[in-house]
Scaffold this motif. Structure first.
Motif, PDB file in Angstrom:
ATOM      1  N   LYS A 176      63.053 -34.755  15.635  1.00 47.39           N
ATOM      2  CA  LYS A 176      61.841 -34.035  15.209  1.00 47.39           C
ATOM      3  C   LYS A 176      60.616 -34.484  16.001  1.00 47.39           C
ATOM      4  O   LYS A 176      59.731 -33.683  16.296  1.00 47.39           O
ATOM      5  CB  LYS A 176      61.605 -34.230  13.713  1.00 47.39           C
ATOM      6  N   CYS A 236      74.997 -29.813  18.162  1.00 50.06           N
ATOM      7  CA  CYS A 236      74.946 -30.548  16.894  1.00 50.06           C
ATOM      8  C   CYS A 236      76.382 -30.828  16.459  1.00 50.06           C
ATOM      9  O   CYS A 236      77.175 -29.902  16.302  1.00 50.06           O
ATOM     10  CB  CYS A 236      74.220 -29.747  15.816  1.00 50.06           C
ATOM     11  N   PHE A 290      66.446 -23.842  12.696  1.00 44.77           N
ATOM     12  CA  PHE A 290      65.770 -24.864  13.503  1.00 44.77           C
ATOM     13  C   PHE A 290      65.535 -24.349  14.924  1.00 44.77           C
ATOM     14  O   PHE A 290      64.445 -24.512  15.490  1.00 44.77           O
ATOM     15  CB  PHE A 290      66.629 -26.138  13.511  1.00 44.77           C
ATOM     16  N   LYS A 326      71.318 -23.746   9.036  1.00 45.45           N
ATOM     17  CA  LYS A 326      70.080 -24.511   9.244  1.00 45.45           C
ATOM     18  C   LYS A 326      69.836 -24.748  10.735  1.00 45.45           C
ATOM     19  O   LYS A 326      68.692 -24.826  11.179  1.00 45.45           O
ATOM     20  CB  LYS A 326      70.139 -25.842   8.478  1.00 45.45           C
ATOM     21  N   TYR A 357      75.730 -33.858   5.365  1.00 50.36           N
ATOM     22  CA  TYR A 357      74.319 -33.681   5.746  1.00 50.36           C
ATOM     23  C   TYR A 357      74.022 -32.190   5.838  1.00 50.36           C
ATOM     24  O   TYR A 357      73.991 -31.613   6.933  1.00 50.36           O
ATOM     25  CB  TYR A 357      74.023 -34.398   7.072  1.00 50.36           C
ATOM     26  N   CYS A 365      69.004 -41.490  15.621  1.00 53.52           N
ATOM     27  CA  CYS A 365      69.886 -41.605  14.463  1.00 53.52           C
ATOM     28  C   CYS A 365      71.324 -41.536  14.951  1.00 53.52           C
ATOM     29  O   CYS A 365      71.640 -40.805  15.883  1.00 53.52           O
ATOM     30  CB  CYS A 365      69.640 -40.454  13.493  1.00 53.52           C
ATOM     31  N   CYS A 368      70.312 -33.040  16.204  1.00 53.46           N
ATOM     32  CA  CYS A 368      70.561 -32.485  14.882  1.00 53.46           C
ATOM     33  C   CYS A 368      69.219 -32.020  14.336  1.00 53.46           C
ATOM     34  O   CYS A 368      68.190 -32.168  14.995  1.00 53.46           O
ATOM     35  CB  CYS A 368      71.240 -33.501  13.971  1.00 53.46           C
ATOM     36  N   ASN A 369      69.225 -31.467  13.155  1.00 53.26           N
ATOM     37  CA  ASN A 369      68.004 -30.885  12.591  1.00 53.26           C
ATOM     38  C   ASN A 369      67.171 -31.872  11.784  1.00 53.26           C
ATOM     39  O   ASN A 369      65.966 -31.696  11.664  1.00 53.26           O
ATOM     40  CB  ASN A 369      68.360 -29.719  11.662  1.00 53.26           C
ATOM     41  N   HIS A 370      67.807 -32.880  11.204  1.00 56.40           N
ATOM     42  CA  HIS A 370      67.097 -33.719  10.235  1.00 56.40           C
ATOM     43  C   HIS A 370      66.603 -35.049  10.795  1.00 56.40           C
ATOM     44  O   HIS A 370      65.784 -35.706  10.171  1.00 56.40           O
ATOM     45  CB  HIS A 370      68.000 -33.976   9.015  1.00 56.40           C
ATOM     46  N   CYS A 371      67.056 -35.461  11.952  1.00 54.72           N
ATOM     47  CA  CYS A 371      66.729 -36.785  12.488  1.00 54.72           C
ATOM     48  C   CYS A 371      65.248 -36.901  12.879  1.00 54.72           C
ATOM     49  O   CYS A 371      64.740 -36.067  13.625  1.00 54.72           O
ATOM     50  CB  CYS A 371      67.608 -37.057  13.712  1.00 54.72           C
ATOM     51  N   ASP A 411      71.485 -30.412   5.818  1.00 53.19           N
ATOM     52  CA  ASP A 411      70.387 -29.981   6.694  1.00 53.19           C
ATOM     53  C   ASP A 411      70.871 -29.700   8.111  1.00 53.19           C
ATOM     54  O   ASP A 411      70.139 -29.109   8.906  1.00 53.19           O
ATOM     55  CB  ASP A 411      69.271 -31.035   6.738  1.00 53.19           C
ATOM     56  N   ASP A 412      72.093 -30.119   8.440  1.00 54.61           N
ATOM     57  CA  ASP A 412      72.660 -29.886   9.760  1.00 54.61           C
ATOM     58  C   ASP A 412      73.723 -28.788   9.756  1.00 54.61           C
ATOM     59  O   ASP A 412      74.519 -28.679  10.684  1.00 54.61           O
ATOM     60  CB  ASP A 412      73.234 -31.190  10.327  1.00 54.61           C
TER      61      ASP A 412
END
Length: 184
Positions: A52, A76, A94, A90, A83, A178, A45-48, A85-86
């Motif tokens: 990252k 994803c 990403f 987004k 969420y 996550c 995913c993008n926010h984890c 951000d996902d």
């Protein structure tokens, strides 16, 4: 909350086919992704923070594996309503920011994550050319930082073994990350 996949591996389990939209505007199936020598599907995913921390190394290893004839895609499956951000938009940003050389797929209804038994981001599934699951480990020992000096590139080495022999390593360390953000 950190989650971890099971430590056992069913080598008789085969990849589940899918048809998912990607951030590049195309729709992909498992067959579209599959490489002649194997395939990696990774749930991200993008926010984890775990994703990252490894994304640069993941992209580098994906490029290497694709050069070795191993297909690669990321999926994803997170609940984008809970969420944002996902969200799909987004996801596209990403993928562009990190120059993904592979398709980034959106599993909006979460059916593919459930079919694969994905539990965390990142969660790696390495398949032999015949579609049998041979790797369910981690990228490397870096988890939320850089790997230890001289640490093996576990996914890369495992998939090269799969490509050469059709079988993954006996010893595999599960990924941690996550939890997938499931819809209610």
């Amino acid at each position: 909350m950190a989650a971890q996949p099971p430590t056992t591996l069913d080598r008789n389990w085969h990849a589940v086919d899918f048809r998912l939209p990607a951030t590049d505007g195309r729709t992909y199936t498992f067959t579209d992704i599959a490489g002649a020598r194997g395939t990696v599907i990774v749930f991200i995913c993008n926010h984890c923070p775990y994703v990252k921390a490894v994304i640069g190394r993941l992209v580098a290893d994906a490029r290497t594996l694709e050069g070795d004839g191993i297909g690669f895609a990321a999926i994803c499956s997170n609940d984008a309503d809970a969420y944002p951000d996902d969200s799909f938009s987004k996801m596209a940003a990403f993928a562009a920011e990190h120059s993904f050389p592979f398709p980034y797929l959106h599993d909006e209804d979460q059916l593919i994550a459930k079919a694969y038994g994905a539990v965390c981001t990142p969660d790696y599934f390495g398949f032999a050319a015949d579609g049998s699951l041979q790797y369910r480990g981690r990228l490397d020992d870096g988890r939320t930082g850089e790997p230890s000096p001289g640490a093996p590139r576990e996914l890369l080495e495992a998939m090269r073994l799969v490509a050469a022999t059709g079988e993954g390593p006996q010893d595999q360390v599960p990924s941690i990350g996550c939890s997938i953000k499931w819809k209610a």
